[in-house]
Structures are given as structure tokens and as C-alpha cells.
Design a protein around this motif. Structure first.
Motif, mmCIF file in Angstrom:
data_model
loop_
_atom_site.group_PDB
_atom_site.id
_atom_site.type_symbol
_atom_site.label_atom_id
_atom_site.label_comp_id
_atom_site.label_asym_id
_atom_site.label_seq_id
_atom_site.Cartn_x
_atom_site.Cartn_y
_atom_site.Cartn_z
ATOM 1 N N ALA A 106 0.842 -1.192 0.000
ATOM 2 C CA ALA A 106 0.000 0.000 0.000
ATOM 3 C C ALA A 106 0.874 1.238 0.000
ATOM 4 N N PHE A 107 0.311 2.346 -0.502
ATOM 5 C CA PHE A 107 0.986 3.629 -0.354
ATOM 6 C C PHE A 107 -0.041 4.733 -0.176
ATOM 7 N N ILE A 108 0.450 5.859 0.354
ATOM 8 C CA ILE A 108 -0.390 7.028 0.568
ATOM 9 C C ILE A 108 0.369 8.235 0.051
ATOM 10 N N THR A 109 -0.299 9.077 -0.716
ATOM 11 C CA THR A 109 0.348 10.232 -1.330
ATOM 12 C C THR A 109 0.359 11.422 -0.362
ATOM 13 N N PRO A 110 1.097 12.479 -0.716
ATOM 14 C CA PRO A 110 1.055 13.679 0.125
ATOM 15 C C PRO A 110 -0.356 14.243 0.271
ATOM 16 N N GLY A 111 -1.208 13.997 -0.718
ATOM 17 C CA GLY A 111 -2.592 14.455 -0.640
ATOM 18 C C GLY A 111 -3.536 13.461 -0.007
ATOM 19 N N ASP A 112 -2.988 12.407 0.613
ATOM 20 C CA ASP A 112 -3.764 11.386 1.328
ATOM 21 C C ASP A 112 -4.572 10.470 0.420
ATOM 22 N N ASN A 113 -4.210 10.404 -0.858
ATOM 23 C CA ASN A 113 -4.788 9.366 -1.708
ATOM 24 C C ASN A 113 -4.082 8.052 -1.393
ATOM 25 N N THR A 114 -4.849 6.969 -1.394
ATOM 26 C CA THR A 114 -4.285 5.672 -1.019
ATOM 27 C C THR A 114 -4.437 4.650 -2.149
ATOM 28 N N ASN A 115 -3.571 3.668 -2.102
ATOM 29 C CA ASN A 115 -3.596 2.586 -3.086
ATOM 30 C C ASN A 115 -3.219 1.305 -2.371
ATOM 31 N N TYR A 116 -3.946 0.209 -2.642
ATOM 32 C CA TYR A 116 -3.709 -1.065 -1.967
ATOM 33 C C TYR A 116 -3.565 -2.199 -2.970
ATOM 34 N N ALA A 117 -2.756 -3.176 -2.609
ATOM 35 C CA ALA A 117 -2.734 -4.422 -3.361
ATOM 36 C C ALA A 117 -4.085 -5.113 -3.183
ATOM 37 N N ASP A 118 -4.519 -5.820 -4.220
ATOM 38 C CA ASP A 118 -5.810 -6.497 -4.143
ATOM 39 C C ASP A 118 -5.869 -7.471 -2.966
ATOM 40 N N SER A 119 -4.737 -8.072 -2.644
ATOM 41 C CA SER A 119 -4.703 -9.103 -1.602
ATOM 42 C C SER A 119 -4.937 -8.545 -0.202
ATOM 43 N N VAL A 120 -4.810 -7.225 -0.029
ATOM 44 C CA VAL A 120 -4.977 -6.653 1.313
ATOM 45 C C VAL A 120 -6.141 -5.672 1.406
ATOM 46 N N LYS A 121 -6.790 -5.393 0.290
ATOM 47 C CA LYS A 121 -7.937 -4.471 0.319
ATOM 48 C C LYS A 121 -8.987 -4.955 1.316
ATOM 49 N N GLU A 122 -9.604 -4.023 1.986
ATOM 50 C CA GLU A 122 -10.649 -4.271 2.990
ATOM 51 C C GLU A 122 -10.082 -4.832 4.297
ATOM 52 N N ARG A 123 -8.776 -5.151 4.342
ATOM 53 C CA ARG A 123 -8.184 -5.672 5.576
ATOM 54 C C ARG A 123 -7.123 -4.732 6.146
ATOM 55 N N PHE A 124 -6.379 -4.067 5.272
ATOM 56 C CA PHE A 124 -5.296 -3.184 5.700
ATOM 57 C C PHE A 124 -5.696 -1.725 5.451
ATOM 58 N N THR A 125 -5.214 -0.844 6.315
ATOM 59 C CA THR A 125 -5.450 0.585 6.150
ATOM 60 C C THR A 125 -4.151 1.338 6.376
ATOM 61 N N ILE A 126 -3.773 2.171 5.399
ATOM 62 C CA ILE A 126 -2.578 2.982 5.537
ATOM 63 C C ILE A 126 -3.001 4.409 5.884
ATOM 64 N N SER A 127 -2.211 5.046 6.752
ATOM 65 C CA SER A 127 -2.494 6.427 7.122
ATOM 66 C C SER A 127 -1.174 7.112 7.448
ATOM 67 N N ARG A 128 -1.219 8.441 7.524
ATOM 68 C CA ARG A 128 -0.004 9.185 7.829
ATOM 69 C C ARG A 128 -0.324 10.327 8.774
ATOM 70 N N ASP A 129 0.663 10.671 9.579
ATOM 71 C CA ASP A 129 0.562 11.809 10.485
ATOM 72 C C ASP A 129 1.757 12.704 10.189
ATOM 73 N N ASN A 130 1.528 13.766 9.432
ATOM 74 C CA ASN A 130 2.641 14.627 9.027
ATOM 75 C C ASN A 130 3.259 15.373 10.205
ATOM 76 N N ALA A 131 2.482 15.614 11.243
ATOM 77 C CA ALA A 131 3.022 16.299 12.422
ATOM 78 C C ALA A 131 4.034 15.421 13.159
ATOM 79 N N LYS A 132 3.874 14.102 13.038
ATOM 80 C CA LYS A 132 4.774 13.158 13.705
ATOM 81 C C LYS A 132 5.751 12.493 12.732
ATOM 82 N N ASN A 133 5.683 12.884 11.451
ATOM 83 C CA ASN A 133 6.544 12.258 10.438
ATOM 84 C C ASN A 133 6.432 10.735 10.468
ATOM 85 N N THR A 134 5.218 10.252 10.574
ATOM 86 C CA THR A 134 5.010 8.818 10.746
ATOM 87 C C THR A 134 3.906 8.320 9.816
ATOM 88 N N VAL A 135 4.139 7.135 9.273
ATOM 89 C CA VAL A 135 3.122 6.452 8.479
ATOM 90 C C VAL A 135 2.781 5.150 9.193
#
Length: 116
Positions: free
Chosen positions: A49-78
Motif C-alpha cells: 500500500a501507499f499514501i500520497t502527500p494528498g492522502d490518496n491511497t492505493n492497496y494491493a488487491d490481496s490486502v484491500k478491505e483488511r489493511f489501512t494505511i495512514s499518515r501523520d505529518n506532524a509526527k513524520n510517521t506512516v
């Protein structure tokens, strides 16, 4: 230069959950796409999975609906929240910083093992 440090891997039973974190150094974090690849034994590394600077996300088919990617720019953490884990999710998970799925910087990897 960006340094990435992953945490949160471990052993979990099938159906369980884990949350991976990836902390980045530097002030450029918010400009990069951030994501995760994984590599199982004797298999090629694959995009999870990946998340863009604009918070758009993309997932592999094998993990869709099970995995969630997110980011916190204030903490420099994904983060990668992984639910309903399966044995086939067992792999070393690598955080990256780059542009969409193109990697510029890699983390060192964290092991995720799904087993009863």
C-alpha cells in the motif's frame, strides 16, 4: 536524506491484528508518498500500500478491505493497520518514501509472522 525506522511487527494468530509504524527523519516527509512493500521467503518483494502527500491511497488487491494505511505529518510517521491477518501475510514489511510506488528511501524492515 531520509531515514526510516519501522516498528510494530511480531507474531500474531490468524484473524488477529497488528499496526506497523514507520518514523521518518527530516523535514521533507510531507512531500513524499509513503508506503509499504513486503517480501515473503523465496518470493519477490511486492507493493502492499501507499499514501500520497494528498492522502490518496492505493492497496494491493490481496490486502484491500483488511489493511489501512495512514499518515501523520506532524509526527513524520506512516502507519499500516493490518486486520484479519492470514498466514500468507507473513513477510518482512519494508517502509519506503518516494513517489507513488517508486522508492527513493527504504526502511530496514520488520518481521510479521501470522501463525497459530
Amino acid at each position: 536524506q531520509v531515514q526510516l525506522v519501522e516498528s510494530g511487527g511480531g507474531l500474531v494468530q490468524p484473524g488477529g491484528s497488528l499496526r506497523l509504524s514507520c518514523a521518518a527523519s527530516g523535514s521533507m516527509f510531507r512531500l513524499y508518498s509513503m508506503g509499504w512493500y513486503r517480501q515473503a521467503p523465496e518470493k519477490q518483494r511486492e507493493l502492499v500500500a501507499f499514501i500520497t502527500p494528498g492522502d490518496n491511497t492505493n492497496y494491493a488487491d490481496s490486502v484491500k478491505e483488511r489493511f489501512t494505511i495512514s499518515r501523520d505529518n506532524a509526527k513524520n510517521t506512516v502507519y499500516l493497520q493490518m486486520n484479519s491477518l492470514k498466514a500468507e501475510d507473513t513477510a518482512v514489511y519494508y517502509c519506503y518514501a518516494g513517489f507513488l510506488a517508486a522508492v527513493k528511501y527504504w526502511g530496514q524492515g520488520t518481521q510479521v509472522t501470522v501463525s497459530s
